[in-house]
Design a protein around this motif. Sequence first.
Motif: not given
Length: 411
Positions: A176-184, A340-343, A311-318, A333-335
């Motif tokens: 899904x491309x999700x970046x998780x709050x690992x340090x927290x 930039x992995x989109x399913x 990020x710019x490419x991802x915005x264009x793709x979204x 649904x945003x960057x």
Amino acid sequence: MQNFPIDAVRSRFPALAREVDGRPAVFFDAPGGTQACDAAIGAMVAHLSEGTANSGGPFATSVETDRLSDDAHVAIADLLGARPEEIAFGPNMTSLTFAVSRALAREWREGDELIVTRLDHDANVSPWLEAAEDRGMTVRWLDFDPATGRWSLDDLATLLGPKTRLVALGVASNALGTVNPIAEAVALVREHSDALVYIDAVQSVPHLVTDVVALGADFLACSPYKFFGPHQGVLWMSSRLDDRVRAYKVRPAGDEGGHRFETGTPSFEGQAGVLGTIAYLEWLGELADPSANSRRARLVAAMTAATAYERDLGDRLLAGLATIPGLKLWGPVTMERRVPTFSFTVERHDPDAIARHLAERGIFAWAGHFYAIEAAGRLGLADRGGLLRVGLCHYNTAEEVDRLIAALREL
């Protein structure tokens, strides 16, 4: 990022010259493995053609191989913000994770607990499930919200306790491309338990600056073939664990730092390729920030520039995906806080059929569950063909994104 040197970057990847039926191939399969940069390819060929050898000998090729391997450990340490003695090379992240799970399980007992997530690639799930089964442990599952593709720190806190021995988390979801709050999350684990934390960074290292000290975990694993190099796996083990972790290995093998997990003769040509990859990223960092005065600084500059461009490419793709009738994007649904992995799925179209449709047009993308079997099941897609996955990286272009959107409209 308007000043990103995309033409110069693309010139460093020979595979990008490939054509399909007279049209340039579009490599949107990066989450499964990126193309290799010219420096990685050249370094592997040079090592093999100039003479390779096993390590530890007094003759020239063995001395050169030892030097190459030492340099590769230093280079990866610079990329991750680590120390060279904390680094281990292996065949892939999965094999290294199984090796660590078996080693840690020596200390685990029946009734102990570990935590895995339903968002992760199975390489950061099954090794721990197998260890739990062997030792009679309880497995706690950290779920995620199918609507957002995110798990919460609050949910993690409810799973932690005095019997928790390990928490396995991923920085970025390969599905899904999700970046998780690992340090927290690591801070939360430290607050509530004495558990070790194992981090899968396979999908984040190609896209984000990595700093193992800032993350605060105990282990981190990644894969150079996902960041422009050869098929290798990399494990970082914190030096805090030097006196605690006993790896399964042959008796003559050393016990120094992370090297204890380097069982058998490694792929020295693969390590040479990793050196080439780091040299390429240094080159990119010099273009992005000529004032960067160390390799670590140049690598940080390279990844920072790549993140902004992606990020710019991802915005264009979204924006383009939002125009496709019947298309549902799964995950963020945003960057914001994503790679930039989109399913996605498209009504009345099987993911495999979409992948074939794109392949016929020279666009390479994956369909299925991508070994994130828990995630596919949680989304209710496991028995419906899974997802269609498109993965961008810093050698892709806006024109390629537009080709993808046009091809999807043809559905």
